[in-house]
Scaffold this motif. Structure first.
Motif, PDB file in Angstrom:
ATOM      1  N   TYR A 273       0.862  -1.180   0.000  1.00  0.00           N
ATOM      2  CA  TYR A 273       0.000   0.000   0.000  1.00  0.00           C
ATOM      3  C   TYR A 273       0.902   1.235   0.000  1.00  0.00           C
ATOM      4  N   GLY A 274       1.275   1.660  -1.189  1.00  0.00           N
ATOM      5  CA  GLY A 274       2.105   2.844  -1.325  1.00  0.00           C
ATOM      6  C   GLY A 274       1.363   3.901  -2.107  1.00  0.00           C
ATOM      7  N   THR A 275       2.068   4.587  -3.005  1.00  0.00           N
ATOM      8  CA  THR A 275       1.409   5.537  -3.901  1.00  0.00           C
ATOM      9  C   THR A 275       0.299   4.827  -4.662  1.00  0.00           C
ATOM     10  N   GLY A 276       0.633   3.637  -5.172  1.00  0.00           N
ATOM     11  CA  GLY A 276      -0.364   2.748  -5.761  1.00  0.00           C
ATOM     12  C   GLY A 276      -0.522   1.518  -4.877  1.00  0.00           C
ATOM     13  N   LEU A 277      -1.247   0.533  -5.403  1.00  0.00           N
ATOM     14  CA  LEU A 277      -1.428  -0.743  -4.710  1.00  0.00           C
ATOM     15  C   LEU A 277      -0.874  -1.833  -5.623  1.00  0.00           C
ATOM     16  N   PHE A 278      -0.048  -2.708  -5.063  1.00  0.00           N
ATOM     17  CA  PHE A 278       0.647  -3.674  -5.902  1.00  0.00           C
ATOM     18  C   PHE A 278       0.652  -5.044  -5.226  1.00  0.00           C
ATOM     19  N   MET A 279      -0.049  -5.980  -5.842  1.00  0.00           N
ATOM     20  CA  MET A 279      -0.096  -7.343  -5.332  1.00  0.00           C
ATOM     21  C   MET A 279       0.721  -8.243  -6.247  1.00  0.00           C
ATOM     22  N   LEU A 280       1.620  -9.020  -5.636  1.00  0.00           N
ATOM     23  CA  LEU A 280       2.442  -9.959  -6.385  1.00  0.00           C
ATOM     24  C   LEU A 280       2.311 -11.350  -5.786  1.00  0.00           C
ATOM     25  N   MET A 281       2.319 -12.346  -6.676  1.00  0.00           N
ATOM     26  CA  MET A 281       2.331 -13.746  -6.259  1.00  0.00           C
ATOM     27  C   MET A 281       3.543 -14.431  -6.893  1.00  0.00           C
ATOM     28  N   THR A 397      -8.020  -3.778  -4.080  1.00  0.00           N
ATOM     29  CA  THR A 397      -7.231  -4.951  -3.698  1.00  0.00           C
ATOM     30  C   THR A 397      -8.050  -6.223  -3.864  1.00  0.00           C
ATOM     31  N   ARG A 398      -9.335  -6.177  -3.520  1.00  0.00           N
ATOM     32  CA  ARG A 398     -10.213  -7.339  -3.686  1.00  0.00           C
ATOM     33  C   ARG A 398     -10.275  -7.765  -5.163  1.00  0.00           C
ATOM     34  N   GLU A 399     -10.360  -6.802  -6.065  1.00  0.00           N
ATOM     35  CA  GLU A 399     -10.414  -7.138  -7.491  1.00  0.00           C
ATOM     36  C   GLU A 399      -9.160  -7.893  -7.922  1.00  0.00           C
ATOM     37  N   VAL A 400      -8.013  -7.418  -7.459  1.00  0.00           N
ATOM     38  CA  VAL A 400      -6.760  -8.057  -7.853  1.00  0.00           C
ATOM     39  C   VAL A 400      -6.620  -9.425  -7.197  1.00  0.00           C
ATOM     40  N   LEU A 401      -6.996  -9.535  -5.920  1.00  0.00           N
ATOM     41  CA  LEU A 401      -6.898 -10.834  -5.253  1.00  0.00           C
ATOM     42  C   LEU A 401      -7.823 -11.854  -5.915  1.00  0.00           C
ATOM     43  N   ASP A 402      -9.027 -11.440  -6.297  1.00  0.00           N
ATOM     44  CA  ASP A 402      -9.935 -12.362  -6.993  1.00  0.00           C
ATOM     45  C   ASP A 402      -9.301 -12.866  -8.279  1.00  0.00           C
ATOM     46  N   ALA A 403      -8.605 -11.973  -8.998  1.00  0.00           N
ATOM     47  CA  ALA A 403      -7.932 -12.381 -10.233  1.00  0.00           C
ATOM     48  C   ALA A 403      -6.798 -13.360  -9.929  1.00  0.00           C
ATOM     49  N   MET A 404      -6.063 -13.132  -8.839  1.00  0.00           N
ATOM     50  CA  MET A 404      -4.976 -14.039  -8.438  1.00  0.00           C
ATOM     51  C   MET A 404      -5.515 -15.437  -8.147  1.00  0.00           C
ATOM     52  N   VAL A 405      -6.621 -15.489  -7.433  1.00  0.00           N
ATOM     53  CA  VAL A 405      -7.218 -16.785  -7.083  1.00  0.00           C
ATOM     54  C   VAL A 405      -7.720 -17.487  -8.343  1.00  0.00           C
ATOM     55  N   ALA A 406      -8.380 -16.738  -9.213  1.00  0.00           N
ATOM     56  CA  ALA A 406      -8.875 -17.327 -10.462  1.00  0.00           C
ATOM     57  C   ALA A 406      -7.719 -17.855 -11.299  1.00  0.00           C
ATOM     58  N   GLU A 407      -6.594 -17.128 -11.291  1.00  0.00           N
ATOM     59  CA  GLU A 407      -5.440 -17.519 -12.105  1.00  0.00           C
ATOM     60  C   GLU A 407      -4.762 -18.761 -11.559  1.00  0.00           C
ATOM     61  N   SER A 408      -4.559 -18.785 -10.238  1.00  0.00           N
ATOM     62  CA  SER A 408      -3.790 -19.871  -9.633  1.00  0.00           C
ATOM     63  C   SER A 408      -4.634 -21.098  -9.325  1.00  0.00           C
ATOM     64  N   GLY A 409      -5.951 -20.882  -9.161  1.00  0.00           N
ATOM     65  CA  GLY A 409      -6.816 -21.984  -8.772  1.00  0.00           C
ATOM     66  C   GLY A 409      -6.676 -22.357  -7.315  1.00  0.00           C
ATOM     67  N   THR A 410      -5.904 -21.540  -6.574  1.00  0.00           N
ATOM     68  CA  THR A 410      -5.654 -21.825  -5.164  1.00  0.00           C
ATOM     69  C   THR A 410      -6.197 -20.691  -4.308  1.00  0.00           C
TER      70      THR A 410
END
Length: 519
Positions: A273-281, A397-410
């Motif tokens: 949580y900085g200037t932007g929001l960045f989620m990495l897996m 953040t929820r939008e990005v996390l949902d995409a991460m879950v959909a991508e990884s299947g986990t």
């Protein structure tokens, strides 16, 4: 090894430059920080002064070391972490930038991006680079400078101009700049994480893709050498506070935060949580391509080892939205005060703020979107708006996390978080609620600088391994979800309605003219 010595991290961010000094226990022993000007010449344009950033870097390093009364003999190594896609082009003979740094948030390259897409669309080079063609990566920014600054293209083709993201600009200056260092030329290099944000590097070979460079019109001679994130980047020039100190770690800011969080295992996920929001897996040693609006990037590379890759979801407005509320709307006196305002009302009063100031990034990628505030009634006051600002970070953040879950299947059951906004207790609880997962904050939330320090320290054996790095990481606080499922679903449904109202705000006159009825 004398563990009384230190590692220095230079953390060059979107709004400020910091020097943070760490000891062998990975504790912060001193910090110096200076903000730099945000330059907005036209709507959608965002620039920084590269010389101001270099001057501020020297100042914060000098202040941080002077306050501790230490010198170069006390410093084992220095690491650099930086705002990533921000683009600088300069003259290698004089060290003078030919134009201001074009910041990662800048959207002026929209027309260039449409030209580069051709008939193949934004995913034209995604298999090679992991990135979509849009205004975010560095390459369209380089092309804009070459096309719009008088004489720049000719000077570039003659071999007189250099390109770099901020890490490269600082490295080149730290190692001597135009004057060089004791007869040696300054180091013109970058690391794999920053190179992976240019739209010019092949993700699998870790080399510049000469065909893409030719298509865009960027001379390869401008580009820095690509090196592992942990390794040899030369020594600081022989004059100044850190004379002769080895530079042994460079990581783009979000990858540095991954390193600082100890996300070394496949599946490890963090949100900054900085200037932007960045989620990495972390996705391991093979790149994975997303079907859900995420980009593929290099996570890190140790010297003489295979690279580790990541999927990333990037959101342009996180803490920057709080800054906007403070500076442009002047609704809060300082960033910290927003929490009390948000907590003073029982809900958002029906207000949603979608901060699509530079379009929508992951996972929607709508460059024609612009920011909206919806749901306003006479009941709403500034406290509701303050709350809506914080909630916007959680929804995105929820939008990005949902995409991460959909991508990884986990399913992701716990999210590691870092960055200045994580000190906002209201936001962290709301984040846990809207995700329906645990949210964990480490004791040291300065994980970006810490990651650069760890990388540099590993480069000289100050820390011996990734396992030793992980041993220093501890949890400060954990938030667990408390919200009822029905309320969570209602709020997120309303958020999606709000987001859809941002689409298509930037009109395309050419498209409208083509679609208009002919007389």
């Amino acid at each position: 090894m004398d563990y009384k010595n230190y590692v220095v991290a230079i953390d060059q961010g979107t709004t400020s430059t910091r020097c943070i000094v760490f000891n062998h226990d990975a504790e912060i022993v001193n910090v110096s920080q200076m903000e730099h000007k945000q330059i907005f010449p036209e709507e959608g344009w965002v620039e920084h002064d590269p010389q101001e950033i270099w001057t501020n870097t020297r100042r914060v390093v000098g202040e941080a070391l002077a306050e501790l009364d230490i010198s170069s003999k006390d410093i084992e190594a220095v690491g650099i972490t930086n705002q990533r896609e921000t683009t600088i082009v300069w003259d290698k003979n004089t060290g003078e930038p030919v134009y201001n740094a074009i910041v990662w948030q800048d959207t002026r390259t929209g027309d260039i991006c449409k030209q580069l897409m051709g008939n193949e669309g934004p995913d034209r080079w995604r298999e090679e680079t992991g990135l979509r063609i849009n205004s975010y990566p560095a390459a369209p920014k380089i092309k804009w400078i070459l096309d719009n600054v008088d004489g720049a293209r000719e000077r570039a083709e003659a071999g007189d101009l250099l390109f770099g993201t901020i890490d490269t600009w600082l490295l080149w200056n730290l190692t001597g700049g135009a004057e060089g260092n004791d007869g040696e030329a300054a180091v013109h290099a970058t690391d794999v994480t920053n190179a992976s944000r240019t739209l010019l590097m092949d993700l699998e070979t870790l080399k510049w893709d000469e065909d893409i460079c030719a298509e865009i019109g960027i001379p390869v001679s401008m580009l820095p050498e690509i090196r592992p994130s942990v390794g040899n980047f030369g020594q600081v020039r022989s004059r100044g506070t850190m004379a002769g100190v080895p530079i042994t770690g460079i990581l783009g800011d979000q990858q540095a935060a991954m390193f600082g969080q100890g996300c070394f295992e496949e599946g490890d996920t963090k949100n900054t949580y900085g200037t932007g929001l960045f989620m990495l897996m972390n996705t391991g040693e093979k790149p994975k391509w997303s079907d859900h609006g995420l980009i593929t990037t290099v996570c890190y590379q140790l010297a003489d080892e295979k690279p580790v890759y990541a999927l990333e979801g990037s959101v342009s407005m996180g803490g920057a939205l709080v800054q906007w509320l403070r500076d442009e709307l002047q609704m809060i006196p300082n960033a910290a005060s927003i929490e009390n305002k948000a907590k003073s009302v029982k809900d958002n009063g029906g207000v949603y703020i979608v901060p699509a100031f530079s379009g929508l990034f992951a996972p929607r990628w709508q460059p024609d979107a612009r920011g909206v505030i919806v749901g306003l009634t006479r009941f709403v006051n500034r406290n509701h708006i303050a709350r809506a600002v914080l909630e916007a970070a959680a929804y995105q953040t929820r939008e990005v996390l949902d995409a991460m879950v959909a991508e990884s299947g986990t399913p992701i059951t716990s999210l590691s978080v870092d960055g200045g906004m994580t000190m906002n207790e209201f936001l962290m609880q709301f984040q846990s609620d809207i995700l329906d997962v645990d949210v964990t904050r480490p004791n040291n939330i300065e994980t970006t600088a810490l990651g650069a320090a760890y990388a540099a320290g590993m480069g000289v054996g100050f820390w011996s391994s990734l396992d030793e790095v992980k041993a220093h990481i501890s949890i400060d606080k954990k938030w667990r979800p408390k919200m009822e499922a029905a309320e969570r679903d209602r709020l997120f449904h309303q958020w999606n309605r709000a987001v859809e109202r941002t689409y298509g705000w930037v009109e395309d006159p050419e498209a409208e003219e083509a679609a208009a009825p002919k007389q």
